[in-house]
Design a protein around this motif. Structure first.
Motif, PDB file in Angstrom:
ATOM      1  N   SER A 150       0.705  -1.607  -0.567  1.00  0.00           N
ATOM      2  CA  SER A 150       0.260   0.205  -0.382  1.00  0.00           C
ATOM      3  C   SER A 150       0.742   1.489   0.076  1.00  0.00           C
ATOM      4  O   SER A 150       1.718   1.559   0.617  1.00  0.00           O
ATOM      5  CB  SER A 150      -1.521   0.145   1.222  1.00  0.00           C
ATOM      6  N   LEU A 151       0.968   2.540  -0.915  1.00  0.00           N
ATOM      7  CA  LEU A 151       0.938   3.455  -0.752  1.00  0.00           C
ATOM      8  C   LEU A 151       0.236   4.238  -0.218  1.00  0.00           C
ATOM      9  O   LEU A 151      -1.136   4.769  -0.398  1.00  0.00           O
ATOM     10  CB  LEU A 151       1.590   3.872  -2.278  1.00  0.00           C
ATOM     11  N   SER A 152       0.061   5.545   0.326  1.00  0.00           N
ATOM     12  CA  SER A 152      -0.549   6.747   0.711  1.00  0.00           C
ATOM     13  C   SER A 152       0.238   7.643   0.797  1.00  0.00           C
ATOM     14  O   SER A 152       1.991   7.993   0.630  1.00  0.00           O
ATOM     15  CB  SER A 152      -1.529   6.577   2.238  1.00  0.00           C
ATOM     16  N   ALA A 153      -0.925   9.144   0.335  1.00  0.00           N
ATOM     17  CA  ALA A 153      -0.561  10.588   0.525  1.00  0.00           C
ATOM     18  C   ALA A 153      -1.217  11.041   1.305  1.00  0.00           C
ATOM     19  O   ALA A 153      -2.603  11.300   1.237  1.00  0.00           O
ATOM     20  CB  ALA A 153      -0.197  10.865  -0.388  1.00  0.00           C
ATOM     21  N   LYS A 154      -1.307  11.476   2.291  1.00  0.00           N
ATOM     22  CA  LYS A 154      -2.200  12.711   3.514  1.00  0.00           C
ATOM     23  C   LYS A 154      -1.655  13.869   3.137  1.00  0.00           C
ATOM     24  O   LYS A 154      -0.471  14.214   4.331  1.00  0.00           O
ATOM     25  CB  LYS A 154      -2.195  12.170   4.722  1.00  0.00           C
ATOM     26  N   THR A 155      -2.203  14.937   3.144  1.00  0.00           N
ATOM     27  CA  THR A 155      -1.711  16.242   3.096  1.00  0.00           C
ATOM     28  C   THR A 155      -3.033  17.048   3.819  1.00  0.00           C
ATOM     29  O   THR A 155      -3.843  16.610   4.126  1.00  0.00           O
ATOM     30  CB  THR A 155      -1.927  16.654   1.407  1.00  0.00           C
ATOM     31  N   MET A 156      -2.215  17.649   5.014  1.00  0.00           N
ATOM     32  CA  MET A 156      -2.864  18.589   5.506  1.00  0.00           C
ATOM     33  C   MET A 156      -2.255  20.862   4.874  1.00  0.00           C
ATOM     34  O   MET A 156      -1.116  20.407   5.361  1.00  0.00           O
ATOM     35  CB  MET A 156      -2.111  17.745   7.011  1.00  0.00           C
ATOM     36  N   PHE A 157      -3.438  21.106   5.049  1.00  0.00           N
ATOM     37  CA  PHE A 157      -2.967  22.456   4.789  1.00  0.00           C
ATOM     38  C   PHE A 157      -3.151  23.201   4.932  1.00  0.00           C
ATOM     39  O   PHE A 157      -3.690  23.355   7.055  1.00  0.00           O
ATOM     40  CB  PHE A 157      -4.224  22.820   3.002  1.00  0.00           C
ATOM     41  N   ASP A 158      -2.112  24.673   4.840  1.00  0.00           N
ATOM     42  CA  ASP A 158      -1.152  25.285   5.857  1.00  0.00           C
ATOM     43  C   ASP A 158      -2.816  25.784   5.977  1.00  0.00           C
ATOM     44  O   ASP A 158      -3.732  26.718   7.054  1.00  0.00           O
ATOM     45  CB  ASP A 158      -0.290  25.900   5.971  1.00  0.00           C
ATOM     46  N   ASN A 159      -3.299  26.973   5.068  1.00  0.00           N
ATOM     47  CA  ASN A 159      -3.834  27.763   4.583  1.00  0.00           C
ATOM     48  C   ASN A 159      -5.593  27.442   4.883  1.00  0.00           C
ATOM     49  O   ASN A 159      -6.873  28.120   4.110  1.00  0.00           O
ATOM     50  CB  ASN A 159      -3.568  29.240   3.567  1.00  0.00           C
ATOM     51  N   LEU A 160      -5.445  26.253   4.001  1.00  0.00           N
ATOM     52  CA  LEU A 160      -6.972  25.797   4.362  1.00  0.00           C
ATOM     53  C   LEU A 160      -7.676  25.212   5.335  1.00  0.00           C
ATOM     54  O   LEU A 160      -6.855  24.276   5.806  1.00  0.00           O
ATOM     55  CB  LEU A 160      -7.062  24.687   2.645  1.00  0.00           C
ATOM     56  N   PRO A 161      -9.210  25.246   5.455  1.00  0.00           N
ATOM     57  CA  PRO A 161      -9.583  23.794   6.770  1.00  0.00           C
ATOM     58  C   PRO A 161      -9.383  22.574   5.639  1.00  0.00           C
ATOM     59  O   PRO A 161     -11.080  21.670   6.193  1.00  0.00           O
ATOM     60  CB  PRO A 161     -11.174  24.503   7.166  1.00  0.00           C
ATOM     61  N   ILE A 162      -9.055  22.082   5.256  1.00  0.00           N
ATOM     62  CA  ILE A 162      -9.090  20.499   4.785  1.00  0.00           C
ATOM     63  C   ILE A 162      -7.952  19.164   4.363  1.00  0.00           C
ATOM     64  O   ILE A 162      -6.922  20.022   4.315  1.00  0.00           O
ATOM     65  CB  ILE A 162      -9.656  21.463   2.868  1.00  0.00           C
ATOM     66  N   THR A 163      -8.196  18.217   5.143  1.00  0.00           N
ATOM     67  CA  THR A 163      -7.683  17.099   5.101  1.00  0.00           C
ATOM     68  C   THR A 163      -7.711  16.496   3.864  1.00  0.00           C
ATOM     69  O   THR A 163      -8.358  15.542   3.428  1.00  0.00           O
ATOM     70  CB  THR A 163      -6.996  16.781   6.460  1.00  0.00           C
ATOM     71  N   THR A 164      -6.597  16.016   3.077  1.00  0.00           N
ATOM     72  CA  THR A 164      -6.995  14.748   2.011  1.00  0.00           C
ATOM     73  C   THR A 164      -6.463  13.646   1.984  1.00  0.00           C
ATOM     74  O   THR A 164      -4.858  14.048   2.792  1.00  0.00           O
ATOM     75  CB  THR A 164      -6.594  15.973   0.596  1.00  0.00           C
TER      76      THR A 164
END
Length: 279
Positions: A150-164
């Protein structure tokens, strides 16, 4: 612990009788808590009072290690092996009278790195691999081998209230079974693979009181099995009405296709809502 066959507990209904169990486990933190180790074993057997012709035994050994050289990177390694025997002596004149000796081994490795250099979007990339093997050592009636990547990428944006989160999973199965067909034992081998792509977005709004999300998963199965595919789409949200009071709602759509059996295709829509209160 050693519990005889005639013992009956007045307080624990599910306490196993006729069992001798030896277990050990420990945890170690080394290198300024950068390295964490967990290991142990469990041995058990029945026929404590020698009241049966056979003695069943089981064993399990496990070890886990995690190393974090810094706050951005980690490595982990796990090993678990177990086995169980029933102690029966096979009878060559009676094919149904066979002994049981099941062995299982699982090895997994994982690593991850938090890339802070991506402007306004720090992302943690992860890689995981595992192998599991289950087999009948006594009668060789089955052997199941599975590899999972399994491969994954989790992004936590600094200036936006979103996590992908975006992830991909590949599973390879190599199984064999000894099947009795009209009195003849036949070895049936089967290989298959499973592919899955998953995407999810989570929002954090109104000072974390409102948390909507949306996700999508695409699964595909191929090999010596029927070719199948499934798509799942979900959307929902949770909202904190008052202190410790929540309402959650989500809707999901699943679509399934079977290439070899088109009549099995279907689609399904689900909706759920829940109101909860924590005390």
């Amino acid at each position: 612990t050693n519990i005889g066959s005639s013992f009956n507990s007045l307080s624990t209904n599910y306490l196993q009788k006729d069992a001798m169990v030896i277990s050990f486990s420990d945890n170690l933190m080394l290198m300024n808590n950068r390295l964490a180790l967990n290991f142990g074993f469990n041995l058990s057997s029945d026929n404590v009072d020698d009241t049966k012709d056979n003695t069943s035994t089981s064993s399990a050994i496990f070890t886990q290690a995690m190393y974090k050289p810094n706050d951005q990177m980690y490595f982990n390694l796990n090993l678990n092996t177990s086995g169980s025997e029933d102690g029966f002596i096979p009878d060559d004149d009676d094919p149904s009278n066979t002994s049981v000796d099941i062995r299982s081994t699982i090895i997994s490795f994982g690593t991850g790195y938090l890339v802070k250099q991506i402007t306004n979007a720090p992302t943690r990339f992860s890689f995981n691999f595992s192998n599991s093997l289950n087999k009948d050592d006594a009668s060789e009636t089955f052997e199941y081998n599975r590899n999972n990547i399994s491969l994954s990428a989790k992004t936590m944006f600094d200036n936006l209230p979103i996590t992908t989160l975006v992830s991909y999973t590949l599973t390879l199965n190599d199984n064999s079974n000894l099947v009795n067909e009209l009195g003849d034992l036949t070895l049936i081998e089967e290989t298959s693979n499973y592919n899955s792509i998953f995407m999810r977005g989570e929002f954090d709004l109104l000072e974390s009181r409102l948390k909507p999300y949306v996700d999508f998963r695409y699964n595909m199965f191929k090999g010596d099995i029927e070719s199948q595919a499934a798509q799942m789409f979900n959307i929902g949200s949770s909202y904190e009405i008052a202190s410790n009071s929540y309402i959650t709602a989500d809707a999901g759509l699943k679509m399934y296709q079977n290439t070899d059996e088109p009549t099995a295709d279907y689609s399904r829509l689900n909706f759920k809502m829940k109101i909860s209160q924590k005390f």
